[in-house]
Design a protein around this motif. Sequence first.
Motif, PDB file in Angstrom:
ATOM      1  N   CYS A  71     -12.008  -3.156  -7.297  1.00 17.98           N
ATOM      2  CA  CYS A  71     -12.915  -1.921  -7.302  1.00 17.98           C
ATOM      3  C   CYS A  71     -13.855  -2.101  -8.420  1.00 17.98           C
ATOM      4  N   THR A  88     -13.318  -3.783  -2.278  1.00 16.81           N
ATOM      5  CA  THR A  88     -12.782  -4.658  -1.197  1.00 16.81           C
ATOM      6  C   THR A  88     -11.388  -4.561  -0.894  1.00 16.81           C
ATOM      7  N   PHE A  89     -11.092  -4.869   0.193  1.00 18.25           N
ATOM      8  CA  PHE A  89      -9.642  -4.522   0.721  1.00 18.25           C
ATOM      9  C   PHE A  89      -8.859  -5.965   1.195  1.00 18.25           C
ATOM     10  N   GLY A 105      -1.849  -2.313  -5.072  1.00 18.32           N
ATOM     11  CA  GLY A 105      -3.643  -2.666  -5.006  1.00 18.32           C
ATOM     12  C   GLY A 105      -4.143  -2.423  -6.245  1.00 18.32           C
ATOM     13  N   ARG A 129     -10.552   6.906  -5.099  1.00 20.76           N
ATOM     14  CA  ARG A 129     -10.053   6.578  -3.777  1.00 20.76           C
ATOM     15  C   ARG A 129     -10.651   7.237  -2.748  1.00 20.76           C
ATOM     16  N   GLY A 134      -4.936  -2.889   4.042  1.00 15.49           N
ATOM     17  CA  GLY A 134      -5.499  -1.741   3.577  1.00 15.49           C
ATOM     18  C   GLY A 134      -5.504  -1.606   2.094  1.00 15.49           C
ATOM     19  N   ALA A 135      -4.957  -2.127   1.233  1.00 12.43           N
ATOM     20  CA  ALA A 135      -4.505  -2.032  -0.065  1.00 12.43           C
ATOM     21  C   ALA A 135      -6.017  -2.673  -0.940  1.00 12.43           C
ATOM     22  N   ASP A 136      -6.448  -1.915  -1.868  1.00 15.00           N
ATOM     23  CA  ASP A 136      -7.679  -2.381  -2.107  1.00 15.00           C
ATOM     24  C   ASP A 136      -7.493  -3.722  -3.317  1.00 15.00           C
ATOM     25  N   SER A 137      -8.197  -4.643  -3.156  1.00 18.52           N
ATOM     26  CA  SER A 137      -8.289  -5.954  -3.814  1.00 18.52           C
ATOM     27  C   SER A 137      -8.901  -5.930  -4.886  1.00 18.52           C
ATOM     28  N   LYS A 170       0.777  -1.314   0.010  1.00 14.49           N
ATOM     29  CA  LYS A 170       0.009  -0.189  -0.031  1.00 14.49           C
ATOM     30  C   LYS A 170       0.856   1.320   0.069  1.00 14.49           C
ATOM     31  N   LEU A 199     -10.161   4.702   0.409  1.00 12.94           N
ATOM     32  CA  LEU A 199      -8.692   4.271   0.290  1.00 12.94           C
ATOM     33  C   LEU A 199      -7.629   5.612   0.478  1.00 12.94           C
TER      34      LEU A 199
END
Length: 328
Positions: free
Chosen positions: A217, A207-208, A179, A321, A212-215, A174, A326
Amino acid sequence: MSIPFQNRKIRWGIIGLGSIANKFAADLLTIENAELYAVASRNQEKADAFAKNYHAKKAYNSYEALAKDSNVDAVYIATPHALHKENTLLCLENGIAVLCEKPFAMNALEVNDMIAKAKEKNVLLMEALWTYFLPHYQYVLDLFNNKTYGNITKLEADFGFERPYDTSSRLFNKELGGGSLLDIGIYPIFAALSTLGLPKNLEAHATFFENGADSSCSMVFNYSNNVKAYLKSSLIQTLPTQAIFYFEHATVKINTMFHMPTTVSIIKNDKETIKDFNYNTIGYNFEAIHFNQLLMDGKTESDIMTFAISQNIIKMLDTVRQTIGLNY
């Protein structure tokens, strides 16, 4: 920086020697008026090996050393997203033209600082969003702009692949801008902006990963006349990775891996025609050829990948974001 390079090749440097840098270097070898002159890594052994593979004359173990080499005309920056601003400013300060890998930077403030420095130094700067320069993508843009099949009614674009979660990888880090959104979500967003422009408003859900990085979007860009762009990026699901443009009189589909050299399908009256562009390179040569021409013409901004387009892209990334919560 010597202009107009009438009697010699444009001497390129590369900062950051990961997988994308290897692809760019391989395609640079196919361009007649360019040569890979210098490469830089924080690791001398890695720099030496890269230079040997692609016939570069100089291999540096610091980015600063490359930026201070007065023989370098242009630099391709292929470091992690979080380093783009710092590396770009370093090169611009030393009067070296910069082709910086996408996303241009982490946020709009950083992008604006980079553009301001390029204007202050009167040095060429461009975001390396290579898709824009690929012949198949330009072909589709022409169909759109000429309204060959009427007005667009809907756009669907996605980019997704499943990769084991690994916090040691830049892709999931992150702090480095890892992400799905910045790394691959930029491509579906670019598909919307390069055709439909900025939306009236957007919806976004993500989803994350545990860090905390987005998995993943999912986004909907809303335009006038009820036109919508449905966009998605994912690091936890393999997606078709296509861009499908629904027009009044036909459907135009940029086939799998739409962001890189591929084919285009025209579907009309239940008949599909596939256009093959007979690519014989990885595809990075097209943006490099354009950049070389800008240098030879003494330009400081691309007339295709303009500063305004880069600012619009980062503006939308920032907005998404903010919508999904995010923060870097």
